[in-house]
Motif scaffolding. Structure first.
Motif, short mmCIF file in Angstrom:
data_model
loop_
_atom_site.label_atom_id
_atom_site.label_comp_id
_atom_site.label_asym_id
_atom_site.label_seq_id
_atom_site.Cartn_x
_atom_site.Cartn_y
_atom_site.Cartn_z
N LEU A 1 23.07 -8.91 51.40
CA LEU A 1 24.02 -9.53 52.33
C LEU A 1 25.34 -9.87 51.64
N HIS A 2 25.24 -10.36 50.40
CA HIS A 2 26.44 -10.67 49.62
C HIS A 2 27.31 -9.41 49.47
N GLU A 3 26.67 -8.31 49.13
CA GLU A 3 27.43 -7.06 48.95
C GLU A 3 27.97 -6.56 50.28
N VAL B 1 29.10 -8.46 52.59
CA VAL B 1 30.33 -9.23 52.83
C VAL B 1 31.49 -8.56 52.08
N HIS B 2 31.22 -8.05 50.87
CA HIS B 2 32.28 -7.30 50.16
C HIS B 2 32.64 -6.03 50.94
N GLN B 3 31.62 -5.37 51.50
CA GLN B 3 31.89 -4.18 52.31
C GLN B 3 32.79 -4.55 53.49
N GLY C 1 36.59 -9.69 46.32
CA GLY C 1 36.57 -10.87 45.45
C GLY C 1 35.97 -12.04 46.18
N HIS C 2 35.88 -13.16 45.46
CA HIS C 2 35.26 -14.35 46.04
C HIS C 2 36.34 -15.34 46.43
N ASP C 3 37.11 -14.98 47.42
CA ASP C 3 38.22 -15.82 47.87
C ASP C 3 37.84 -16.49 49.19
N HIS D 1 38.48 -15.62 52.28
CA HIS D 1 37.91 -14.71 53.27
C HIS D 1 36.43 -14.47 52.99
N PHE D 2 36.10 -14.33 51.70
CA PHE D 2 34.71 -14.09 51.34
C PHE D 2 33.85 -15.29 51.73
N ARG D 3 34.29 -16.49 51.35
CA ARG D 3 33.48 -17.69 51.61
C ARG D 3 33.26 -17.91 53.10
N ALA E 1 29.63 -16.99 43.94
CA ALA E 1 29.64 -15.69 43.27
C ALA E 1 28.22 -15.36 42.86
N LYS E 2 28.01 -14.10 42.56
CA LYS E 2 26.63 -13.75 42.26
C LYS E 2 26.16 -14.35 40.95
N ARG E 3 24.87 -14.65 40.94
CA ARG E 3 24.30 -15.17 39.71
C ARG E 3 24.17 -14.03 38.74
ZN LIG Z 1 30.47 -10.78 44.91
#
Ligand SMILES: [Zn+2]
Length: 241
Positions: free
Chosen positions: A202-204, A206-208, A218-220, A222-224, A236-238
């Motif tokens: 799911l995290h990836e 969101v990048h897509q 990036g983790h800006d 929009h990402f959050r 951000a990813k562990r």
């Molecule tokens: Zn990420």
């Protein structure tokens, strides 16, 4: 002095100041930026907001990315013409998706010199023993796309990576003739289990979504926001280990 004259004089002063600023700007822009700080100052003068620092990179897989107020830009962009620098600002600032995508096309078209490029690694393929797992992850990609993204995302290949050691997953945008793809670390799957790997998927995704919307990866902000909307933490990813 009459009021009219006073206003006239004040207007004159303001005009003089404006033209002095413009002159100053013109002087500052006569040379290409030589450092990340100079490039950042130039981009800010062109309207960039919300970026605290700029780091120059040699990572050719992402030319412009944004993480917690730090902008990462490939160092080849130092020498780019002003129109390309304006495209960086438009890509980051425009409220219109069509404008961001148009700006990104300018950035992608800008040639990064061969000397700046690391030799691209041969693309990794899923190991035959991991193909069942990759198919299962692809099914979950399709399901999450419908359930959490309203079916907005494109279908992409989801593969299992045996190369990935420190990272849990990765989204790679389409480039150099390759399709966009998501990779999930096999090590992560084995150590943390399928449920955790689905969170990484799911995290990836969101990048897509960022990529397809024309936002920088990036983790800006929009990402959050999007991560929260699809039901995962915006962190951000562990790192494995
Ligand atoms: Zn990420």
């Amino acid at each position: 002095m009459g009021l009219r004259a006073l206003i006239g004089r004040l207007r004159g002063l303001r005009a003089a100041k404006t033209s002095r600023d413009a002159q100053q700007l013109a002087i500052e822009f006569t040379h290409a930026p030589r450092s990340g700080a100079e490039l950042l100052a130039q981009l800010k003068a062109m309207g960039l907001r919300g970026v605290r620092a700029l780091t120059l990179t040699r990572n050719r897989s992402v030319m412009v990315s944004l993480n917690d107020g730090t902008l990462r830009v490939h160092r080849a962009f130092l020498a780019a013409p002003e129109s390309v620098h304006r495209a960086i600002v438009k890509f980051l600032m425009s409220p219109r998706r069509a404008d961001r995508l148009a700006a990104r096309r300018v950035l992608i078209a800008y040639p990064i010199g061969e000397d700046e490029r690391r030799e691209p690694r041969a693309p990794e393929r899923t190991h035959p023993d991991d193909e069942g797992m990759a198919a299962k992850l692809s099914e979950w990609h399709a399901r999450y796309n419908v359930e959490r993204f309203g079916g907005a995302l494109k279908r992409v290949t989801v593969r299992v990576s045996r190369r990935m050691r420190a990272r849990l997953g990765h989204y790679a945008p389409a480039q150099h003739g390759r399709h966009a793809e998501i990779a999930i670390s096999r090590r992560h799957l084995r150590r943390h289990g399928f449920a955790e790997a689905l969170e990484t998927l799911l995290h990836e995704m969101v990048h897509q979504w960022q990529d397809e919307e024309g936002h920088p990866l990036g983790h800006d902000r929009h990402f959050r926001e999007k991560a929260k909307a699809v039901g995962i933490g915006g962190r951000a990813k562990r790192v494995v280990d």
